[in-house]
Design a protein around this motif. Structure first.
Motif, mmCIF file in Angstrom:
data_model
loop_
_atom_site.group_PDB
_atom_site.id
_atom_site.type_symbol
_atom_site.label_atom_id
_atom_site.label_comp_id
_atom_site.label_asym_id
_atom_site.label_seq_id
_atom_site.Cartn_x
_atom_site.Cartn_y
_atom_site.Cartn_z
ATOM 1 N N LEU A 254 49.231 10.715 6.961
ATOM 2 C CA LEU A 254 49.578 10.168 8.299
ATOM 3 C C LEU A 254 48.662 8.886 8.711
ATOM 4 O O LEU A 254 49.337 7.910 8.797
ATOM 5 C CB LEU A 254 49.416 11.161 9.393
ATOM 6 N N MET A 255 47.423 9.016 7.808
ATOM 7 C CA MET A 255 46.633 7.638 7.985
ATOM 8 C C MET A 255 47.337 6.501 7.206
ATOM 9 O O MET A 255 47.531 5.136 7.586
ATOM 10 C CB MET A 255 45.302 7.622 7.218
ATOM 11 N N PHE A 256 48.015 6.815 6.087
ATOM 12 C CA PHE A 256 48.608 5.956 5.184
ATOM 13 C C PHE A 256 50.105 5.429 5.624
ATOM 14 O O PHE A 256 50.502 4.573 5.310
ATOM 15 C CB PHE A 256 48.479 6.181 3.536
ATOM 16 N N ILE B 146 51.505 7.741 15.679
ATOM 17 C CA ILE B 146 50.900 8.392 14.635
ATOM 18 C C ILE B 146 49.269 8.679 15.008
ATOM 19 O O ILE B 146 48.768 9.892 14.941
ATOM 20 C CB ILE B 146 50.963 7.848 13.480
ATOM 21 N N ARG B 147 48.619 7.689 15.586
ATOM 22 C CA ARG B 147 47.371 7.744 16.000
ATOM 23 C C ARG B 147 47.246 9.019 17.133
ATOM 24 O O ARG B 147 46.031 9.469 17.108
ATOM 25 C CB ARG B 147 46.645 6.280 16.938
ATOM 26 N N ASP B 148 48.081 8.935 18.003
ATOM 27 C CA ASP B 148 47.766 9.990 19.081
ATOM 28 C C ASP B 148 47.851 11.280 18.344
ATOM 29 O O ASP B 148 47.200 12.464 18.755
ATOM 30 C CB ASP B 148 48.996 9.910 20.066
ATOM 31 N N ALA C 58 38.054 3.319 5.895
ATOM 32 C CA ALA C 58 37.938 4.607 6.506
ATOM 33 C C ALA C 58 38.360 5.792 6.037
ATOM 34 O O ALA C 58 37.950 6.820 6.151
ATOM 35 C CB ALA C 58 38.499 4.350 7.911
ATOM 36 N N SER C 59 39.725 5.440 5.304
ATOM 37 C CA SER C 59 40.353 6.762 4.656
ATOM 38 C C SER C 59 39.306 7.366 3.384
ATOM 39 O O SER C 59 39.109 8.544 3.395
ATOM 40 C CB SER C 59 41.592 6.266 3.993
ATOM 41 N N TYR C 60 38.649 6.392 2.745
ATOM 42 C CA TYR C 60 37.704 6.924 1.817
ATOM 43 C C TYR C 60 36.582 7.784 2.583
ATOM 44 O O TYR C 60 36.021 8.710 1.991
ATOM 45 C CB TYR C 60 37.321 5.732 0.871
ATOM 46 N N ALA C 61 35.970 6.851 3.562
ATOM 47 C CA ALA C 61 35.009 7.539 4.127
ATOM 48 C C ALA C 61 35.102 8.915 4.878
ATOM 49 O O ALA C 61 34.423 9.895 4.690
ATOM 50 C CB ALA C 61 34.360 6.490 5.296
ATOM 51 N N TYR C 62 36.123 8.889 5.644
ATOM 52 C CA TYR C 62 36.580 10.132 6.461
ATOM 53 C C TYR C 62 37.266 10.999 5.686
ATOM 54 O O TYR C 62 36.824 12.262 5.723
ATOM 55 C CB TYR C 62 37.386 9.777 7.748
ATOM 56 N N GLN C 63 38.379 10.711 5.005
ATOM 57 C CA GLN C 63 39.031 11.989 4.299
ATOM 58 C C GLN C 63 38.745 11.986 2.959
ATOM 59 O O GLN C 63 38.643 13.082 2.540
ATOM 60 C CB GLN C 63 40.716 11.269 4.194
ATOM 61 N N GLY C 64 37.931 11.029 2.385
ATOM 62 C CA GLY C 64 37.329 11.321 1.157
ATOM 63 C C GLY C 64 36.050 12.128 1.180
ATOM 64 O O GLY C 64 35.757 13.042 0.917
ATOM 65 N N ASP D 84 40.226 -3.439 13.510
ATOM 66 C CA ASP D 84 39.292 -2.304 13.549
ATOM 67 C C ASP D 84 39.594 -1.235 12.621
ATOM 68 O O ASP D 84 40.633 -0.430 12.875
ATOM 69 C CB ASP D 84 39.303 -1.901 15.388
ATOM 70 N N ARG D 85 38.981 -1.021 11.593
ATOM 71 C CA ARG D 85 39.147 -0.018 10.586
ATOM 72 C C ARG D 85 40.298 -0.589 9.785
ATOM 73 O O ARG D 85 41.326 -0.889 10.069
ATOM 74 C CB ARG D 85 39.244 1.356 11.325
ATOM 75 N N PHE D 86 40.183 0.110 8.333
ATOM 76 C CA PHE D 86 41.207 -0.035 7.379
ATOM 77 C C PHE D 86 41.067 1.090 6.477
ATOM 78 O O PHE D 86 40.511 2.006 6.783
ATOM 79 C CB PHE D 86 41.251 -1.538 7.018
ATOM 80 N N ALA E 90 50.908 5.384 8.759
ATOM 81 C CA ALA E 90 50.557 4.239 9.760
ATOM 82 C C ALA E 90 50.221 3.041 9.431
ATOM 83 O O ALA E 90 50.574 2.054 9.728
ATOM 84 C CB ALA E 90 49.590 4.852 10.736
ATOM 85 N N ARG E 91 49.521 3.098 8.146
ATOM 86 C CA ARG E 91 49.060 1.923 7.503
ATOM 87 C C ARG E 91 50.189 0.963 6.713
ATOM 88 O O ARG E 91 50.234 -0.182 6.876
ATOM 89 C CB ARG E 91 47.998 2.241 6.380
ATOM 90 N N ALA E 92 51.211 1.918 6.138
ATOM 91 C CA ALA E 92 52.418 1.334 5.747
ATOM 92 C C ALA E 92 53.078 0.342 6.788
ATOM 93 O O ALA E 92 53.603 -0.650 6.492
ATOM 94 C CB ALA E 92 53.433 2.292 5.197
HETATM 95 P P1 TMP Z 1 38.141 4.681 16.409
HETATM 96 O O1 TMP Z 1 38.648 3.404 15.342
HETATM 97 O O2 TMP Z 1 38.613 4.518 17.785
HETATM 98 O O3 TMP Z 1 36.701 4.999 16.222
HETATM 99 O O4 TMP Z 1 38.846 5.916 15.925
HETATM 100 C C1 TMP Z 1 39.720 6.188 14.991
HETATM 101 C C2 TMP Z 1 39.100 7.666 14.110
HETATM 102 O O5 TMP Z 1 39.957 7.560 12.904
HETATM 103 C C3 TMP Z 1 37.877 7.531 13.790
HETATM 104 O O6 TMP Z 1 37.332 8.648 13.912
HETATM 105 C C4 TMP Z 1 38.065 6.969 12.494
HETATM 106 C C5 TMP Z 1 39.407 7.917 12.040
HETATM 107 N N1 TMP Z 1 40.017 7.308 10.530
HETATM 108 C C6 TMP Z 1 40.064 8.072 9.719
HETATM 109 O O7 TMP Z 1 39.740 9.160 9.698
HETATM 110 N N2 TMP Z 1 40.759 7.675 8.476
HETATM 111 C C7 TMP Z 1 41.232 6.320 8.665
HETATM 112 O O8 TMP Z 1 41.978 5.644 7.531
HETATM 113 C C8 TMP Z 1 41.210 5.441 9.676
HETATM 114 C C9 TMP Z 1 41.713 3.974 9.677
HETATM 115 C C10 TMP Z 1 40.462 6.071 10.860
#
Ligand code: TMP
Length: 216
Positions: free
Chosen positions: A72-74, A52-54, A103-109, A98-100, A76-78
């Motif tokens: 897809l983020m969630f 899913i990361r790919d 990151a969904s709140y920060a990047y997707q929100g 490394d991230r949880f 993978a998280r499940a």
């Molecule tokens: P990184 O962990 O190698 O920095 O790359 C992961 C990328 O995925 C990073 O740009 C942040 C993004 N990400 C999200 O957008 N939402 C998420 O919930 C997570 C876990 C990562």
């Protein structure tokens, strides 16, 4: 209260915050204290999660809808929670991730502008009350981070975003840290690596001490 000995630690930060080297540093700190650490990442951490990361980071699906990205983020998280994180914690191991979900709140929100309530809904569904015990937020000005990250290899599907996107990501992380001061520790990541590591060492030592107090 959930009764489990293993602790769940997450590390968050924007581009160029130095997550990789600092995660390795935290891992060593914990292992030196005799703690068995499962080291993992999101999105990813399991075979399916890495696939899913790919999909999420690669450029095959450049026009991916934001809701698809979030789900897809969630997804993978499940997988990660059920197959790796929860089994490890229940065996008393510590999980360093490394991230949880922050990151969904920060990047997707913040970044993509998805309504935070949708993210909360997925968080409640997928995590069923499991949240990190400690989150280190490696914070630094967006431009400083982008300058550092720019020296690396080919950018992924998030790294190609514009400065305004990363400003929203940073603002959301800081807002969440302000809302949950008990869980978050903000690390100033704009300084030199030894200075960052000294802040991290203080935070980790203090965290270990609080656990000792509880168990006494
Ligand atoms: P990184 O962990 O190698 O920095 O790359 C992961 C990328 O995925 C990073 O740009 C942040 C993004 N990400 C999200 O957008 N939402 C998420 O919930 C997570 C876990 C990562």
């Amino acid at each position: 209260m959930t009764i489990r000995k293993g602790q769940f630690i997450t590390v968050e930060g924007g581009e160029g915050a130095g997550k990789s080297s600092n995660l390795a540093f935290i891992r060593v700190l914990l292992e030196q204290s005799g703690i068995e650490v499962v080291f993992t990442r999101e999105p990813g951490g399991t075979a399916l999660g890495e696939d899913i990361r790919d999909l999420l980071l690669g450029h095959k699906h450049t026009g991916m809808a934001s809701d698809t990205e979030l789900m897809l983020m969630f997804a993978a998280r499940a997988e990660h929670l059920n197959r790796l994180i929860l089994p490890a914690l229940s065996q008393g191991k510590w999980v360093l991730c490394d991230r949880f979900t922050d990151a969904s709140y920060a990047y997707q929100g913040g970044g993509r502008g998805i309504d935070m309530r949708r993210i909360q809904f997925l968080e409640t569904w997928v995590q069923q009350g499991i949240t990190p015990d400690l989150t280190l937020l490696l914070d630094l000005p967006v431009q400083t981070g982008l300058d550092r990250a720019g020296q690396r290899s080919e950018p992924d599907r998030f790294e190609v975003e514009q400065t305004a996107f990363f400003e929203r990501v940073r603002a959301t992380y800081l807002e969440r840290a302000g809302q949950e001061p008990g869980r978050f520790r903000i690390i100033d990541a704009a300084v030199t690596l030894p200075q960052v590591q000294s802040q991290i060492a203080s935070v980790v030592t203090a965290f270990l001490e609080t656990l000792e107090d509880v168990h006494e």
